[in-house]
Write an enzyme that holds these catalytic residues in place. Sequence first.
Site, short mmCIF file in Angstrom:
data_model
loop_
_atom_site.label_atom_id
_atom_site.label_comp_id
_atom_site.label_asym_id
_atom_site.label_seq_id
_atom_site.Cartn_x
_atom_site.Cartn_y
_atom_site.Cartn_z
CG ASP A 106 6.37 -1.11 -2.05
OD1 ASP A 106 5.52 -2.00 -2.16
OD2 ASP A 106 6.15 0.08 -2.33
CG ASP A 211 2.42 -3.79 -5.41
OD1 ASP A 211 2.30 -2.56 -5.43
OD2 ASP A 211 2.29 -4.51 -6.44
CD GLU A 264 -1.71 -1.06 -4.12
OE1 GLU A 264 -1.88 -0.09 -4.86
OE2 GLU A 264 -1.10 -2.09 -4.48
CG HIS A 332 3.66 5.15 -5.80
ND1 HIS A 332 3.13 4.61 -4.64
CD2 HIS A 332 3.72 4.13 -6.69
CE1 HIS A 332 2.91 3.32 -4.83
NE2 HIS A 332 3.26 3.00 -6.07
CG ASP A 333 0.03 3.75 -7.60
OD1 ASP A 333 1.03 3.87 -8.33
OD2 ASP A 333 -0.19 2.76 -6.89
C1 NOJ Z 1 0.48 -0.99 -7.08
C2 NOJ Z 1 1.61 -0.03 -7.09
O1 NOJ Z 1 1.35 0.97 -6.14
C3 NOJ Z 1 1.71 0.50 -8.51
O2 NOJ Z 1 2.59 1.59 -8.59
C4 NOJ Z 1 2.14 -0.64 -9.39
O3 NOJ Z 1 2.10 -0.22 -10.73
C5 NOJ Z 1 1.19 -1.83 -9.26
N1 NOJ Z 1 0.85 -2.11 -7.90
C6 NOJ Z 1 1.82 -3.07 -9.81
O4 NOJ Z 1 2.88 -3.48 -8.98
#
Ligand code: NOJ
Length: 569
Positions: A106, A211, A264, A332-333
């Site tokens: 990541d 990210d 992402e 995970h989000d």
């Molecule tokens: C995206 C990540 O998937 C998330 O978990 C994180 O809080 C934010 N970016 C900030 O890094």
Amino acid sequence: MQKTKAFWKDRIAYQIYPRSFQDTQGLNGVSGDGIGDIPGIISRLDELKDLGIGIIWLSPVYKSPDADNGYDISDYFSIDPKYGTMADMEALFAEAEKRDIKIIMDLVINHTSDEHEWFQKSRDPQSPYRDFYIWRPGKTGPDGKKLPPNNWTGFFMGEVWEFDEKSREYYLHLFDKKQPDLNYKNPRVVEEIKNILRFWLDKGAAGFRCDVINIIYKTSLEDGKKNTAVCGIEHYKSQEGNHAVLRELRRDVLDKYLCFTVGETVMVGFDEAKLLCDENRRELDMLFYFEHLEIDRRIERFIPKKFRASKLLEVLSKWQRLEWNALYLENHDQSRIVSHFGPEKNPAKNLSSGGRPSKYWQRSAKMLAALELTLRGTPFIFQGQEIGMTNFDYKSLDEVNDVESHSLNKLMKKLHVPGFLRWKWIKASSRDNARTPMQWDESENAGFSRSKPWLAVNSNHRYINYALQKNDPDSVLSFYKKMIALRQKNECLKHGDFIPVFADTRLMVYQRRLGNEIFSMALNFSSRKAKIPKKAALLLSGVPVISNTDRQFIGKALLPWEVMVLRIL
Ligand code: NOJ
């Protein structure tokens, strides 16, 4: 141009959120710490191989004070002791390679932790590191009061400027105040990032999940347009400078290795995504977009609204036109997909029956597996998705850890949203839904740890766990294995064109085609029968190759949550 074979197009990826995957520090008789670790991951590689996984995306394991569970990095070159050591990480690369599993790391480079050495140095206005971050003096209000430099609002629903007493200036943080944004106008920052990439590629990484990678370059700090969910975003989303940084990283580092990137990309639109993934521009290999998971949500993912299969098909049809997709239903989000598009909306309701999931839990989990594994792109399965894990069943906000849920609660409280509604929305959207410990077996801590886990296990682990499903041919896990094997055997399911056929509020029909090969998929997203109209029925007159019911032939309707995958001869 691409010099290497695009190995990522032929493999299935699996996301590990290390905190919640497997805590083995206790296996030698000593008690674990309730947090997953790298030796834990190594101990489960055989299970991943058995599932058919060829790539792991490892969420952050770097040194971090954990303001945002590892997405706030204080040292990119070391492993946080709670996860193990660099030797453990090297062993993970080696053990994964033995099983022909690649690992991508990541890459969190929009921001660092405020505890990172660069930021600590940068607090001194005279330091050569000052310009690594975005510092501004702020404004003075009519009453002489100090005001932040602009009107932007952040991704965690709060302020984006923090006043630092030591520097007597504000710094920018689009996420938590412990996550200061780096300054990509400074070429030294880009050089440092190149060193990070090289370090992990040399260790054996096969690439990176990047990210929030489309918001790293801030073109200007002018006030943002009011009325946008994230005020100010037009000054930093997918800016020309952002594209240029991605191309530079590719040219100077990534192109020298056999690796790939998946970005992402926040609030990304289709045309923007096309540019970011254009093979000739050499920026990203594929990206995660969000629109398909937001079809039944307002304000990004926070407030639920009615699901329509027709809307989902419309959105998927659009994104399937990209040259290549990163396919996902969970991470995970996000909420667990059986609790989002499926029927397990409120697992806390099942507490009185000890957590037993509802009637269509298993069938819907399989249907959603078939959806993800019959689209064009690289599928990413999130840990626990392969056994149909659900959202958490917590009774109150006290049990929630997620920094974002707490900010959301604070903001809603300020807006006088009543408590019961706040809790309802947090239950549907909290990122902790995906972060409860992996349910390996039915023991007290679900086989995740011998000690109290950092986040409570879902009480449905007695019914939903890996051990129960491993040897059961009807389990969700076995269905995932079958679907993966089917996909891996058929080029058409991996590389074929996507053809939308029909959808209404709950039924969806589409095809994949490659040369003479055709697969048709019919899915029912509801707990009622779904009638198949004549027009679609014609395209479904093939041989069922896989289904989540015992039916051999498709009739005039689909059963609740049924999926049929047919080969058209
Ligand atoms: C995206 C990540 O998937 C998330 O978990 C994180 O809080 C934010 N970016 C900030 O890094």
